[in-house]
Design an enzyme around this catalytic site. Structure first.
Site, mmCIF file in Angstrom:
data_model
loop_
_atom_site.group_PDB
_atom_site.id
_atom_site.type_symbol
_atom_site.label_atom_id
_atom_site.label_comp_id
_atom_site.label_asym_id
_atom_site.label_seq_id
_atom_site.Cartn_x
_atom_site.Cartn_y
_atom_site.Cartn_z
ATOM 1 N N ASP A 248 0.830 -1.209 0.000
ATOM 2 C CA ASP A 248 0.000 0.000 0.000
ATOM 3 C C ASP A 248 0.864 1.259 0.000
ATOM 4 O O ASP A 248 1.962 1.264 0.577
ATOM 5 C CB ASP A 248 -0.899 -0.012 1.246
ATOM 6 C CG ASP A 248 -1.976 1.055 1.183
ATOM 7 O OD1 ASP A 248 -2.282 1.549 0.068
ATOM 8 O OD2 ASP A 248 -2.506 1.407 2.247
ATOM 9 N N GLY B 30 0.140 5.424 -4.440
ATOM 10 C CA GLY B 30 -0.492 6.676 -4.836
ATOM 11 C C GLY B 30 0.026 7.846 -4.015
ATOM 12 O O GLY B 30 0.388 8.900 -4.560
ATOM 13 N N ASN C 12 -10.389 -2.865 -6.499
ATOM 14 C CA ASN C 12 -9.595 -1.893 -7.263
ATOM 15 C C ASN C 12 -10.166 -1.626 -8.666
ATOM 16 O O ASN C 12 -9.779 -0.657 -9.318
ATOM 17 C CB ASN C 12 -8.125 -2.343 -7.390
ATOM 18 C CG ASN C 12 -7.331 -2.184 -6.104
ATOM 19 O OD1 ASN C 12 -6.372 -2.909 -5.866
ATOM 20 N ND2 ASN C 12 -7.729 -1.240 -5.252
ATOM 21 N N SER D 39 -8.032 -5.451 4.406
ATOM 22 C CA SER D 39 -8.495 -5.159 3.043
ATOM 23 C C SER D 39 -8.816 -6.407 2.220
ATOM 24 O O SER D 39 -8.445 -6.496 1.043
ATOM 25 C CB SER D 39 -7.462 -4.291 2.309
ATOM 26 O OG SER D 39 -7.270 -3.077 2.983
HETATM 27 C C1 FPP Z 1 -1.725 0.234 -3.359
HETATM 28 O O1 FPP Z 1 -1.329 1.561 -3.355
HETATM 29 C C2 FPP Z 1 -1.116 -0.452 -4.477
HETATM 30 C C3 FPP Z 1 -1.812 -0.995 -5.494
HETATM 31 C C4 FPP Z 1 -3.289 -0.973 -5.566
HETATM 32 C C5 FPP Z 1 -1.121 -1.616 -6.637
HETATM 33 C C6 FPP Z 1 0.101 -2.399 -6.328
HETATM 34 C C7 FPP Z 1 0.861 -2.551 -7.578
HETATM 35 C C8 FPP Z 1 2.207 -2.541 -7.699
HETATM 36 C C9 FPP Z 1 3.090 -2.507 -6.528
HETATM 37 C C10 FPP Z 1 2.901 -2.534 -9.025
HETATM 38 C C11 FPP Z 1 2.588 -3.672 -9.928
HETATM 39 C C12 FPP Z 1 2.699 -4.990 -9.292
HETATM 40 C C13 FPP Z 1 3.485 -6.008 -9.725
HETATM 41 C C14 FPP Z 1 3.419 -7.319 -9.038
HETATM 42 C C15 FPP Z 1 4.413 -5.885 -10.856
HETATM 43 P P1 FPP Z 1 -2.420 2.683 -3.507
HETATM 44 O O2 FPP Z 1 -2.473 3.076 -4.937
HETATM 45 O O3 FPP Z 1 -3.702 2.247 -2.918
HETATM 46 O O4 FPP Z 1 -1.755 3.812 -2.667
HETATM 47 P P2 FPP Z 1 -2.491 4.947 -1.801
HETATM 48 O O5 FPP Z 1 -3.146 4.250 -0.643
HETATM 49 O O6 FPP Z 1 -1.375 5.814 -1.392
HETATM 50 O O7 FPP Z 1 -3.464 5.618 -2.715
#
Ligand code: FPP
Length: 234
Positions: A11, A14, A59, A184
């Protein structure tokens, strides 16, 4: 102590990007780099199973461009990392639903799974379109067709509905980055006795040192599974 199954809720991509005035997708690109480092570190640390939460079923509610970017990163990961996984004897499986992924992504997933099926080292599971509640419901439907389903058999049914490829079993250590403390909808059944470790850094900043700190925390825990330990029983 047997080699652990480590689950990670990645997490904070973003927020990592927004704090730098970058688009959220830049955080995912950086997050994918962190994935490479952690997969390599975990394999070297003799982790048995590493399950990464890359895309939850919820998501899909994100803006279309962000979803497309994430799917593109997953596709690129398979293209660039499958060979490296074979070299390191890492078996890859994607767990979660496949019926809502594009056919070309499903083909790429299946190809990587087939190419790495014989790898006997770490089992890398990437959770995409994954919802623990959905998996439990599907496994319960299958369990209803059998008699005498116990917890071990239910776990097998979960691995089956998740396309796990091989038995993954219970989660020993569950890590969450991003300064949030919630599950989650990730591996809810499998985490019944997981040790929980929360890292306040954002996922792109989580590195080998952070992973080793989590493992050290895990190795320092006394796992009782509901029992009373000998020295405490007197
Ligand atoms: C959560 O951060 C992260 C995700 C929903 C996506 C995770 C994806 C990757 C790490 C990259 C691709 C994966 C692989 C295996 C190559 P968020 O976007 O919810 O962050 P926030 O809470 O700060 O908004």
């Amino acid at each position: 102590m047997q080699k652990p199954h480590v689950g990670i809720i990645m997490d904070g991509n973003g927020r990592w990007a927004q704090r730098r005035g970058l688009p959220r997708t830049a955080g995912h690109v950086e997050g994918a780099k962190a994935v490479n480092e952690i997969v390599e570190t975990a394999a070297r640390a003799h982790v048995r199973v590493l399950t990464l939460y890359a895309f939850s079923s919820d998501n899909w509610r994100r803006p279309g461009a962000e979803v497309t970017a994430l799917m593109g990163l997953l596709r690129r990961y398979l293209t660039t990392e499958t060979r490296r996984c074979i070299e390191q004897s890492i078996r890859i499986n994607f767990i979660g639903r496949r019926d809502r992924l594009t056919p070309s992504l499903v083909r790429a997933i299946e190809q990587s799974e087939q190419l790495t099926a014989g790898c006997a080292g770490m089992h890398l599971r990437i959770a995409v379109d994954y919802s623990a509640q959905h998996s439990i419901l599907e496994a319960a439907r299958l369990a209803g067709m059998e008699t005498g389903v116990d917890a071990a058999r239910f776990q097998e049914l979960l691995d089956q509905v998740d396309h796990s490829g091989a038995a993954a079993g219970a989660v020993d250590l569950l890590i969450r980055t991003g300064a949030e403390r919630r599950l989650s909808d990730f591996l809810l059944w499998q985490s019944a006795y997981a040790e929980l470790y929360f890292a306040d850094c954002m996922w792109p900043d989580f590195d080998a040192a952070g992973f080793h700190a989590a493992l050290d925390y895990y190795h320092g825990r006394q796992r009782r599974f509901g029992q009373v330990m000998a020295e405490a029983a007197t």
